[in-house]
Design a protein around this motif. Structure first.
Motif, PDB file in Angstrom:
ATOM      1  N   PRO A 242       0.827  -1.217   0.000  1.00 37.09           N
ATOM      2  CA  PRO A 242       0.000   0.000   0.000  1.00 37.09           C
ATOM      3  C   PRO A 242       0.857   1.260   0.000  1.00 37.09           C
ATOM      4  CG  PRO A 242      -0.847  -1.596   1.573  1.00 37.09           C
ATOM      5  CD  PRO A 242       0.477  -2.129   1.107  1.00 37.09           C
ATOM      6  N   ASP A 243       0.353   2.295  -0.672  1.00 34.85           N
ATOM      7  CA  ASP A 243       1.140   3.511  -0.866  1.00 34.85           C
ATOM      8  C   ASP A 243       1.497   4.200   0.450  1.00 34.85           C
ATOM      9  OD1 ASP A 243       2.339   5.364  -2.731  1.00 34.85           O
ATOM     10  OD2 ASP A 243       0.793   6.789  -2.145  1.00 34.85           O
ATOM     11  N   TYR A 244       0.592   4.153   1.422  1.00 39.43           N
ATOM     12  CA  TYR A 244       0.855   4.799   2.707  1.00 39.43           C
ATOM     13  C   TYR A 244       1.490   3.838   3.721  1.00 39.43           C
ATOM     14  CZ  TYR A 244      -1.543   9.008   1.219  1.00 39.43           C
ATOM     15  OH  TYR A 244      -1.886  10.166   0.536  1.00 39.43           O
ATOM     16  N   CYS A 245       1.982   2.706   3.227  1.00 38.65           N
ATOM     17  CA  CYS A 245       2.777   1.815   4.077  1.00 38.65           C
ATOM     18  C   CYS A 245       4.208   1.856   3.578  1.00 38.65           C
ATOM     19  CB  CYS A 245       2.233   0.391   4.033  1.00 38.65           C
ATOM     20  SG  CYS A 245       3.247  -0.754   4.993  1.00 38.65           S
ATOM     21  N   GLU A 246       4.588   0.913   2.722  1.00 40.29           N
ATOM     22  CA  GLU A 246       5.951   0.895   2.186  1.00 40.29           C
ATOM     23  C   GLU A 246       6.243   2.140   1.355  1.00 40.29           C
ATOM     24  OE1 GLU A 246       4.968  -3.425   2.893  1.00 40.29           O
ATOM     25  OE2 GLU A 246       3.909  -1.677   2.130  1.00 40.29           O
ATOM     26  N   GLY A 247       5.285   2.522   0.506  1.00 40.64           N
ATOM     27  CA  GLY A 247       5.531   3.653  -0.377  1.00 40.64           C
ATOM     28  C   GLY A 247       5.646   4.973   0.347  1.00 40.64           C
ATOM     29  N   GLY A 248       4.800   5.211   1.355  1.00 37.40           N
ATOM     30  CA  GLY A 248       4.820   6.472   2.070  1.00 37.40           C
ATOM     31  C   GLY A 248       5.481   6.411   3.425  1.00 37.40           C
ATOM     32  N   ASP A 249       5.841   5.208   3.859  1.00 43.80           N
ATOM     33  CA  ASP A 249       6.553   5.012   5.121  1.00 43.80           C
ATOM     34  C   ASP A 249       5.747   5.481   6.322  1.00 43.80           C
ATOM     35  OD1 ASP A 249       8.708   4.009   6.545  1.00 43.80           O
ATOM     36  OD2 ASP A 249       9.720   5.948   6.634  1.00 43.80           O
ATOM     37  N   TYR A 250       4.410   5.296   6.270  1.00 45.30           N
ATOM     38  CA  TYR A 250       3.562   5.657   7.394  1.00 45.30           C
ATOM     39  C   TYR A 250       3.083   4.438   8.182  1.00 45.30           C
ATOM     40  CZ  TYR A 250       3.334  10.116   4.942  1.00 45.30           C
ATOM     41  OH  TYR A 250       3.663  11.280   4.317  1.00 45.30           O
ATOM     42  N   GLY A 251       3.215   3.245   7.615  1.00 41.54           N
ATOM     43  CA  GLY A 251       2.784   2.041   8.313  1.00 41.54           C
ATOM     44  C   GLY A 251       1.286   1.861   8.345  1.00 41.54           C
ATOM     45  N   ILE A 252       0.579   2.373   7.329  1.00 47.39           N
ATOM     46  CA  ILE A 252      -0.883   2.286   7.302  1.00 47.39           C
ATOM     47  C   ILE A 252      -1.315   1.108   6.429  1.00 47.39           C
ATOM     48  CG2 ILE A 252      -3.027   3.459   6.682  1.00 47.39           C
ATOM     49  CD1 ILE A 252      -1.600   6.105   7.157  1.00 47.39           C
ATOM     50  N   GLY A 253      -1.886   0.085   7.033  1.00 50.05           N
ATOM     51  CA  GLY A 253      -2.450  -1.034   6.293  1.00 50.05           C
ATOM     52  C   GLY A 253      -1.443  -1.928   5.616  1.00 50.05           C
ATOM     53  N   CYS A 254      -0.244  -2.040   6.170  1.00 51.19           N
ATOM     54  CA  CYS A 254       0.804  -2.851   5.547  1.00 51.19           C
ATOM     55  C   CYS A 254       0.335  -4.303   5.360  1.00 51.19           C
ATOM     56  CB  CYS A 254       2.060  -2.839   6.411  1.00 51.19           C
ATOM     57  SG  CYS A 254       2.743  -1.203   6.685  1.00 51.19           S
ATOM     58  N   ILE A 255       0.568  -4.856   4.177  1.00 54.18           N
ATOM     59  CA  ILE A 255       0.200  -6.242   3.907  1.00 54.18           C
ATOM     60  C   ILE A 255       1.244  -7.159   4.528  1.00 54.18           C
ATOM     61  CG2 ILE A 255      -0.227  -7.973   2.117  1.00 54.18           C
ATOM     62  CD1 ILE A 255      -0.987  -5.644   0.255  1.00 54.18           C
ATOM     63  N   THR A 256       0.813  -8.069   5.388  1.00 55.76           N
ATOM     64  CA  THR A 256       1.741  -8.993   6.042  1.00 55.76           C
ATOM     65  C   THR A 256       1.612 -10.421   5.526  1.00 55.76           C
ATOM     66  OG1 THR A 256       0.139  -9.360   7.833  1.00 55.76           O
ATOM     67  CG2 THR A 256       1.762  -7.608   8.147  1.00 55.76           C
ATOM     68  N   GLY A 257       0.607 -10.692   4.704  1.00 61.06           N
ATOM     69  CA  GLY A 257       0.421 -12.033   4.147  1.00 61.06           C
ATOM     70  C   GLY A 257      -0.958 -12.169   3.543  1.00 61.06           C
ATOM     71  N   GLY A 258      -1.320 -13.400   3.206  1.00 61.66           N
ATOM     72  CA  GLY A 258      -2.645 -13.628   2.645  1.00 61.66           C
ATOM     73  C   GLY A 258      -2.678 -14.825   1.726  1.00 61.66           C
ATOM     74  N   LEU A 259      -3.887 -15.115   1.218  1.00 67.73           N
ATOM     75  CA  LEU A 259      -4.096 -16.248   0.320  1.00 67.73           C
ATOM     76  C   LEU A 259      -5.042 -15.852  -0.813  1.00 67.73           C
ATOM     77  CD1 LEU A 259      -4.584 -19.193   2.864  1.00 67.73           C
ATOM     78  CD2 LEU A 259      -2.645 -18.868   1.312  1.00 67.73           C
ATOM     79  N   TRP A 260      -4.748 -16.403  -2.002  1.00 71.33           N
ATOM     80  CA  TRP A 260      -5.604 -16.208  -3.166  1.00 71.33           C
ATOM     81  C   TRP A 260      -6.191 -17.552  -3.563  1.00 71.33           C
ATOM     82  CZ3 TRP A 260      -8.658 -13.791  -6.276  1.00 71.33           C
ATOM     83  CH2 TRP A 260      -8.862 -14.225  -7.583  1.00 71.33           C
ATOM     84  N   ASP A 261      -7.518 -17.609  -3.683  1.00 66.64           N
ATOM     85  CA  ASP A 261      -8.238 -18.803  -4.126  1.00 66.64           C
ATOM     86  C   ASP A 261      -8.658 -18.563  -5.570  1.00 66.64           C
ATOM     87  OD1 ASP A 261     -10.131 -20.797  -4.726  1.00 66.64           O
ATOM     88  OD2 ASP A 261     -10.764 -20.956  -2.635  1.00 66.64           O
ATOM     89  N   GLN A 262      -7.912 -19.148  -6.523  1.00 67.13           N
ATOM     90  CA  GLN A 262      -8.169 -18.915  -7.939  1.00 67.13           C
ATOM     91  C   GLN A 262      -9.553 -19.410  -8.346  1.00 67.13           C
ATOM     92  OE1 GLN A 262      -6.050 -17.476 -10.345  1.00 67.13           O
ATOM     93  NE2 GLN A 262      -7.688 -17.723 -11.836  1.00 67.13           N
ATOM     94  N   GLU A 263      -9.954 -20.560  -7.850  1.00 63.37           N
ATOM     95  CA  GLU A 263     -11.238 -21.141  -8.246  1.00 63.37           C
ATOM     96  C   GLU A 263     -12.416 -20.311  -7.739  1.00 63.37           C
ATOM     97  OE1 GLU A 263     -13.672 -25.398  -7.875  1.00 63.37           O
ATOM     98  OE2 GLU A 263     -11.547 -25.264  -7.327  1.00 63.37           O
ATOM     99  N   ALA A 264     -12.346 -19.868  -6.501  1.00 66.05           N
ATOM    100  CA  ALA A 264     -13.452 -19.101  -5.917  1.00 66.05           C
ATOM    101  C   ALA A 264     -13.369 -17.613  -6.238  1.00 66.05           C
ATOM    102  CB  ALA A 264     -13.476 -19.300  -4.404  1.00 66.05           C
ATOM    103  N   GLY A 265     -12.194 -17.132  -6.643  1.00 68.09           N
ATOM    104  CA  GLY A 265     -12.017 -15.713  -6.910  1.00 68.09           C
ATOM    105  C   GLY A 265     -12.020 -14.872  -5.643  1.00 68.09           C
ATOM    106  N   ILE A 266     -11.415 -15.396  -4.581  1.00 70.56           N
ATOM    107  CA  ILE A 266     -11.404 -14.705  -3.290  1.00 70.56           C
ATOM    108  C   ILE A 266      -9.963 -14.457  -2.847  1.00 70.56           C
ATOM    109  CG2 ILE A 266     -12.007 -14.844  -0.846  1.00 70.56           C
ATOM    110  CD1 ILE A 266     -14.396 -16.549  -1.626  1.00 70.56           C
ATOM    111  N   LEU A 267      -9.678 -13.204  -2.523  1.00 70.43           N
ATOM    112  CA  LEU A 267      -8.381 -12.793  -2.007  1.00 70.43           C
ATOM    113  C   LEU A 267      -8.552 -12.362  -0.553  1.00 70.43           C
ATOM    114  CD1 LEU A 267      -5.363 -11.889  -2.352  1.00 70.43           C
ATOM    115  CD2 LEU A 267      -6.285  -9.652  -3.047  1.00 70.43           C
TER     116      LEU A 267
END
Length: 288
Positions: A242-267
């Motif tokens: 996110p722009d206001y995390c890594e890009g803006g160095d504010y630490g807002i909403g930084c992505i720490t992980g996650g999963l993508w389900d291709q069949e269901a279309g859910i991130l």
């Protein structure tokens, strides 16, 4: 709050200078106008992908890859300066695999300059390796150097002089999503598109925390992320987050992980927020 978010200091080292017959590297900014000035951009108009399916039943670090997308359209453009001063002799283009010594693949005395690959064999040429040696996570980097007529060489910083492509599994996240998060009751439409380097761009990448869970309704926290094999969300590479995390160095909403389900279309992604003190939370993007 907005004044804090909009105030940032960007420090950019444009070029590192290497003198011929010397082991000493001295950081300098080459002159934009005059006898040595030439600033370029490699990433804005370049595109490429190395996507495929790893060998089933084998650990990723050992699995060979069947490529489904393997192409490069490298475009080097002039931002300012030029060859007109007569001080610059030519530009040299290099490629490297996983940070190994660069292999010269072209040179030019004019811009724009283009170079294209249409298959994996073109990527492998000159590396001394076969495509069967490649693994998920390997990275090809294309870089540019300036050679002056007096023999000195300028190497551009990665931010303006490099284009990198990481080998990854083949997924398709393109589409419109309904986005929710565990912080507030927002339910918003979000677009996800593919970047030129094969990563993914979300028009809102923090799950909507900044724009929809605070009073900063005009600040859209867009950003990019990668999806590795197994549908694992990864921001450790070139994606940026996110722009206001890594890009803006504010630490807002930084992505720490996650999963993508291709069949269901859910991130589904996990985040951390330091700026507002929210801490850990999750977001969910359901493709419409």
């Amino acid at each position: 709050m907005k004044n804090i978010l909009y105030t940032s200091l960007v420090l950019l080292t444009i070029l590192s200078f290497t003198a011929c017959n010397s082991d000493a590297n001295v950081d300098v900014v080459t002159e934009v106008e005059g006898t040595a000035g030439l600033i370029i951009n490699v990433s804005n108009n370049s595109s490429g992908a190395l996507l495929g399916s790893p060998e089933s039943g084998v650990d990723l670090d050992q699995a060979s890859i069947i490529f489904s997308d393997d192409y490069l359209d490298l475009v080097i453009t002039e931002v300012s300066g030029g060859f007109e001063s007569g001080a610059i002799d030519h530009l040299e283009v290099y490629k490297s695999l996983n940070g190994e010594d660069g292999i010269k693949i072209g040179e030019t005395t004019e811009l724009p300059y283009s170079l294209s690959y249409s298959n994996i064999e073109a990527f492998m040429e000159g590396t001394g390796k076969e495509s069967s040696d490649l693994r998920i996570g390997d990275v090809f980097t294309f870089s540019v150097k300036v050679v002056k007529k007096d023999g000195t060489v300028y190497t551009y910083s990665p931010s303006i002089g490099n284009f990198a492509i990481a080998i990854n599994c083949s997924y398709d996240l393109t589409g419109t999503y309904t986005m929710t998060n565990t912080v507030c009751a927002s339910e918003v439409d979000v677009e996800i598109t593919q970047n030129s380097d094969g990563t993914w761009f979300a028009s809102t990448a923090d799950g909507g925390l900044l724009q929809f869970c605070t009073t900063n309704t005009s600040l859209q926290n867009f950003g990019s992320f990668a999806v590795s094999c197994g549908g694992i969300v990864d921001t450790s590479g070139t994606a940026g987050g996110p722009d206001y995390c890594e890009g803006g160095d504010y630490g807002i909403g930084c992505i720490t992980g996650g999963l993508w389900d291709q069949e269901a279309g859910i991130l589904e992604m996990t985040h951390n927020d330091a700026f507002f003190g929210v801490g850990e939370y999750t977001s969910k993007y359901v493709r419409q």
